[in-house]
Design an enzyme around this catalytic site. Structure first.
Site, PDB file in Angstrom:
ATOM      1  N   LYS A  12      31.443  30.743  39.561  1.00 56.87           N
ATOM      2  CA  LYS A  12      32.474  29.963  40.261  1.00 56.87           C
ATOM      3  C   LYS A  12      32.208  29.901  41.771  1.00 56.87           C
ATOM      4  O   LYS A  12      31.392  30.670  42.304  1.00 56.87           O
ATOM      5  CB  LYS A  12      33.840  30.584  39.970  1.00 56.87           C
ATOM      6  CG  LYS A  12      34.296  30.439  38.509  1.00 56.87           C
ATOM      7  CD  LYS A  12      35.686  31.055  38.347  1.00 56.87           C
ATOM      8  CE  LYS A  12      36.258  30.843  36.968  1.00 56.87           C
ATOM      9  NZ  LYS A  12      37.639  31.413  36.864  1.00 56.87           N
ATOM     10  N   TYR A  52      39.817  22.294  32.274  1.00 54.97           N
ATOM     11  CA  TYR A  52      40.862  23.312  32.134  1.00 54.97           C
ATOM     12  C   TYR A  52      42.138  22.763  31.502  1.00 54.97           C
ATOM     13  O   TYR A  52      43.207  23.330  31.673  1.00 54.97           O
ATOM     14  CB  TYR A  52      41.174  23.931  33.499  1.00 54.97           C
ATOM     15  CG  TYR A  52      40.286  25.090  33.893  1.00 54.97           C
ATOM     16  CD1 TYR A  52      40.072  26.180  33.033  1.00 54.97           C
ATOM     17  CD2 TYR A  52      39.682  25.133  35.143  1.00 54.97           C
ATOM     18  CE1 TYR A  52      39.280  27.256  33.404  1.00 54.97           C
ATOM     19  CE2 TYR A  52      38.880  26.215  35.531  1.00 54.97           C
ATOM     20  CZ  TYR A  52      38.692  27.275  34.656  1.00 54.97           C
ATOM     21  OH  TYR A  52      37.924  28.350  35.025  1.00 54.97           O
ATOM     22  N   ASN A 115      37.747  34.898  40.648  1.00 51.24           N
ATOM     23  CA  ASN A 115      37.217  35.974  39.800  1.00 51.24           C
ATOM     24  C   ASN A 115      35.768  35.729  39.365  1.00 51.24           C
ATOM     25  O   ASN A 115      35.299  36.269  38.368  1.00 51.24           O
ATOM     26  CB  ASN A 115      38.149  36.230  38.618  1.00 51.24           C
ATOM     27  CG  ASN A 115      38.342  35.007  37.747  1.00 51.24           C
ATOM     28  OD1 ASN A 115      37.686  33.986  37.932  1.00 51.24           O
ATOM     29  ND2 ASN A 115      39.245  35.100  36.793  1.00 51.24           N
ATOM     30  N   HIS A 118      33.350  32.208  34.743  1.00 49.52           N
ATOM     31  CA  HIS A 118      34.063  31.690  33.570  1.00 49.52           C
ATOM     32  C   HIS A 118      33.195  31.941  32.351  1.00 49.52           C
ATOM     33  O   HIS A 118      31.971  31.859  32.429  1.00 49.52           O
ATOM     34  CB  HIS A 118      34.293  30.173  33.693  1.00 49.52           C
ATOM     35  CG  HIS A 118      34.726  29.553  32.389  1.00 49.52           C
ATOM     36  ND1 HIS A 118      36.037  29.527  31.992  1.00 49.52           N
ATOM     37  CD2 HIS A 118      34.007  28.994  31.379  1.00 49.52           C
ATOM     38  CE1 HIS A 118      36.107  28.965  30.779  1.00 49.52           C
ATOM     39  NE2 HIS A 118      34.887  28.633  30.389  1.00 49.52           N
ATOM     40  N   GLU A 129      32.784  23.227  25.502  1.00 48.74           N
ATOM     41  CA  GLU A 129      32.449  23.428  26.923  1.00 48.74           C
ATOM     42  C   GLU A 129      30.962  23.155  27.203  1.00 48.74           C
ATOM     43  O   GLU A 129      30.616  22.621  28.255  1.00 48.74           O
ATOM     44  CB  GLU A 129      32.838  24.850  27.344  1.00 48.74           C
ATOM     45  CG  GLU A 129      34.359  25.043  27.345  1.00 48.74           C
ATOM     46  CD  GLU A 129      34.803  26.438  27.759  1.00 48.74           C
ATOM     47  OE1 GLU A 129      33.942  27.315  27.977  1.00 48.74           O
ATOM     48  OE2 GLU A 129      36.031  26.638  27.875  1.00 48.74           O
TER      49      GLU A 129
HETATM   50  N1  UDP Z   1      44.025  32.100  36.675  1.00 46.43           N
HETATM   51  C1  UDP Z   1      44.787  32.155  37.835  1.00 46.43           C
HETATM   52  N2  UDP Z   1      45.995  32.789  37.780  1.00 46.43           N
HETATM   53  C2  UDP Z   1      46.478  33.364  36.650  1.00 46.43           C
HETATM   54  C3  UDP Z   1      45.700  33.303  35.474  1.00 46.43           C
HETATM   55  C4  UDP Z   1      44.471  32.658  35.530  1.00 46.43           C
HETATM   56  O1  UDP Z   1      44.377  31.658  38.863  1.00 46.43           O
HETATM   57  O2  UDP Z   1      47.584  33.931  36.673  1.00 46.43           O
HETATM   58  C5  UDP Z   1      42.734  31.410  36.721  1.00 46.43           C
HETATM   59  C6  UDP Z   1      41.558  32.370  36.739  1.00 46.43           C
HETATM   60  O3  UDP Z   1      40.566  31.833  37.593  1.00 46.43           O
HETATM   61  C7  UDP Z   1      41.089  32.346  35.311  1.00 46.43           C
HETATM   62  C8  UDP Z   1      41.357  30.902  34.913  1.00 46.43           C
HETATM   63  O4  UDP Z   1      42.585  30.595  35.570  1.00 46.43           O
HETATM   64  O5  UDP Z   1      39.725  32.698  35.221  1.00 46.43           O
HETATM   65  C9  UDP Z   1      41.517  30.646  33.441  1.00 46.43           C
HETATM   66  O6  UDP Z   1      42.475  31.531  32.920  1.00 46.43           O
HETATM   67  P1  UDP Z   1      42.220  32.306  31.548  1.00 46.43           P
HETATM   68  O7  UDP Z   1      43.507  32.940  31.153  1.00 46.43           O
HETATM   69  O8  UDP Z   1      41.563  31.384  30.582  1.00 46.43           O
HETATM   70  O9  UDP Z   1      41.221  33.477  32.000  1.00 46.43           O
HETATM   71  P2  UDP Z   1      39.672  33.711  31.681  1.00 46.43           P
HETATM   72  O10 UDP Z   1      39.399  33.146  30.322  1.00 46.43           O
HETATM   73  O11 UDP Z   1      38.893  33.024  32.761  1.00 46.43           O
HETATM   74  O12 UDP Z   1      39.503  35.206  31.732  1.00 46.43           O
HETATM   75 MG    MG Z   2      39.830  31.276  29.500  1.00 48.57          MG
END
Ligand code: UDP
Ligand code: MG
Length: 136
Positions: A12, A52, A115, A118, A129
């Site tokens: 990212k 997303y 974070n 992805h 994806e």
């Molecule tokens: N995210 C965020 N705030 C939140 C939860 C998620 O900004 O409270 C963002 C974060 O970058 C995350 C992405 O949204 O990686 C997608 O969320 P998901 O729950 O799918 O997490 P991941 O699969 O990336 O662990």
């Molecule tokens: Mg996810």
């Protein structure tokens, strides 16, 4: 059993910006992932919104799409046995504060939104994806 899978990984903007691309790729290679395809791109917000879409009702959706389109990203197809779960394990918890030692998010993640990586979360989503970024 050898359950060879492919998964989509994204480095990212926060990580690309800090020049962590090579370190993160090294972590994948050490764990036995092959990087089958990769490209560094910057996407439009409208593309981030499509990518997303599953999160469109979430309060963080708009900021998330702004963020993913805010700078260059590296998208990769990773392959190994059980790649989807293996990548999720190597990435660590969504919130770097909760991520286990040795994971990418523990090492490099800044916050729940920044974070660093992805990874696809299921066989079905991995296919969707990978097609999203690499359909020829
Ligand atoms: N995210 C965020 N705030 C939140 C939860 C998620 O900004 O409270 C963002 C974060 O970058 C995350 C992405 O949204 O990686 C997608 O969320 P998901 O729950 O799918 O997490 P991941 O699969 O990336 O662990
Ligand atoms: Mg996810």
């Amino acid at each position: 059993m050898n359950n060879l899978e492919q998964t989509l990984s994204i480095i990212k903007p926060d990580a690309v910006e800090r020049n962590l691309e090579n370190e993160i790729k090294e972590m994948f290679k050490i764990k036995g992932f092959s990087i089958l395809k990769e490209k560094k791109i910057q996407i439009e917000k409208s593309e981030a919104e499509k990518f997303y879409k599953v999160h469109e009702t979430k309060p963080f959706y708009n900021d998330l799409c702004d963020y993913l389109s805010s700078g260059p990203i590296v998208v990769m197809v990773l392959e190994k046995s059980n790649a989807i779960l293996g990548n999720r394990e190597l990435m660590g918890a969504t919130n770097p504060k909760d991520a286990a030692e040795g994971t990418i998010r523990k090492k490099y993640g800044i916050s729940i939104d920044k974070n660093s990586v992805h990874g696809s979360d299921s066989v079905e989503n991995a296919k969707i994806e990978i097609d999203f970024f690499f359909k020829d």
